[in-house]
Design an enzyme around this catalytic site. Structure first.
Site, PDB file in Angstrom:
ATOM      1  N   ASP A   1       2.665   1.406  -3.780  1.00 49.47           N
ATOM      2  CA  ASP A   1       1.928   1.729  -5.008  1.00 49.47           C
ATOM      3  C   ASP A   1       2.030   3.212  -5.336  1.00 49.47           C
ATOM      4  O   ASP A   1       2.213   3.612  -6.496  1.00 49.47           O
ATOM      5  CB  ASP A   1       0.476   1.250  -4.965  1.00 49.47           C
ATOM      6  CG  ASP A   1      -0.335   1.818  -3.814  1.00 49.47           C
ATOM      7  OD1 ASP A   1       0.178   2.656  -3.049  1.00 49.47           O
ATOM      8  OD2 ASP A   1      -1.497   1.394  -3.656  1.00 49.47           O
TER       9      ASP A   1
ATOM     10  N   ASP B   1       0.832  -1.203   0.000  1.00 50.95           N
ATOM     11  CA  ASP B   1       0.000   0.000   0.000  1.00 50.95           C
ATOM     12  C   ASP B   1       0.869   1.256   0.000  1.00 50.95           C
ATOM     13  O   ASP B   1       0.481   2.278  -0.570  1.00 50.95           O
ATOM     14  CB  ASP B   1      -0.924  -0.013   1.220  1.00 50.95           C
ATOM     15  CG  ASP B   1      -1.863   1.176   1.246  1.00 50.95           C
ATOM     16  OD1 ASP B   1      -2.567   1.399   0.252  1.00 50.95           O
ATOM     17  OD2 ASP B   1      -1.870   1.907   2.252  1.00 50.95           O
TER      18      ASP B   1
ATOM     19  N   ASP C   1      -8.115  -0.144  -0.022  1.00 49.73           N
ATOM     20  CA  ASP C   1      -7.874   0.059   1.408  1.00 49.73           C
ATOM     21  C   ASP C   1      -9.134  -0.198   2.223  1.00 49.73           C
ATOM     22  O   ASP C   1      -9.090  -0.890   3.241  1.00 49.73           O
ATOM     23  CB  ASP C   1      -7.388   1.494   1.672  1.00 49.73           C
ATOM     24  CG  ASP C   1      -5.927   1.684   1.317  1.00 49.73           C
ATOM     25  OD1 ASP C   1      -5.226   0.692   1.081  1.00 49.73           O
ATOM     26  OD2 ASP C   1      -5.485   2.851   1.267  1.00 49.73           O
TER      27      ASP C   1
ATOM     28  N   ASP D   1      -6.750   2.642  -5.168  1.00 48.89           N
ATOM     29  CA  ASP D   1      -6.039   2.509  -3.899  1.00 48.89           C
ATOM     30  C   ASP D   1      -6.989   2.670  -2.713  1.00 48.89           C
ATOM     31  O   ASP D   1      -6.975   1.854  -1.785  1.00 48.89           O
ATOM     32  CB  ASP D   1      -4.926   3.553  -3.838  1.00 48.89           C
ATOM     33  CG  ASP D   1      -4.143   3.493  -2.538  1.00 48.89           C
ATOM     34  OD1 ASP D   1      -3.720   2.396  -2.145  1.00 48.89           O
ATOM     35  OD2 ASP D   1      -3.962   4.545  -1.906  1.00 48.89           O
TER      36      ASP D   1
END
Length: 202
Positions: free
Chosen positions: A68, A65, A89, A85
């Site tokens: 990226d 995470d 999440d 993203d």
């Protein structure tokens, strides 16, 4: 609360790793999906009481995470990448309490439901704030370079990762920890609403 202090420490090594991954041909969206896969596998491990492997997978997920965005900065950041993203999440964050509820429903289900509700409210306050900030042209890089406005709060990414590590190390204490963390999530959302009323008044 800790993200702004942690970002200057972790961003330089993440950016170096991101440049290396970009040279290997990995895309930011690909790294996002790899991180999501690690996180979902971690949740599956929790559901079947494999807490050690779950912890390792969750940490790998959170590393991805962070990477990226670093890959995106080394190549071509995109609005869709930021969108993917944040969706990934939220999916990951939601599966962890669900997994604990599956692992021990009589002990954990009520606390997991409370925690998931707090995540839902806190996430809504976060995304709503980001939309209004974009509309007003308000920007910040306190949590690093992001594709949308990241408002601060009592609980942010750093605290959430620490919480997930704690409950994997002490799964028998999930319920009391979930009640505490969920309460702090609600407090974060309330404070964000108060801040929004002050900042976005006519």
């Amino acid at each position: 609360m800790l993200d702004a202090r942690v970002r200057p420490l972790i961003d330089p090594p993440l950016n170096r790793m991101g440049r290396g991954l970009a040279k290997l041909g990995l895309t930011a969206d690909g790294v996002t999906l790899i991180g999501l896969a690690f996180g979902l596998l971690g949740a599956l491990c929790i559901a079947v009481h494999l807490y050690g492997p779950a912890l390792a997978l969750i940490l790998l997920s959170r590393l991805a995470d962070g990477l990226d965005g670093a890959v995106a900065r080394a190549t071509h950041p995109s609005d869709f990448g930021g969108y993917l993203d944040i969706v990934s999440d939220f999916l990951f964050y939601g599966t962890i309490p669900l997994a604990f509820a599956i692992a021990a429903p009589e002990q954990n289900a009520l606390a997991a439901g409370f925690l998931l509700t707090s995540f839902y409210v806190n996430g809504t306050s976060f995304l709503g704030f980001a939309i209004l900030a974009e509309k007003r042209g308000i920007e910040t890089d306190a949590q690093g370079e992001k594709s949308l406005y990241f408002s601060n709060g009592i609980l942010e990414g750093t605290e959430t990762i620490a919480f997930f590590v704690l409950i994997c190390l002490l799964p028998q204490l999930f319920a009391p920890f979930a009640w505490i963390f969920g309460t702090l999530c609600f407090a974060t959302a309330i404070l964000r609403v108060i801040a929004a009323r002050r900042i976005f008044k006519p």
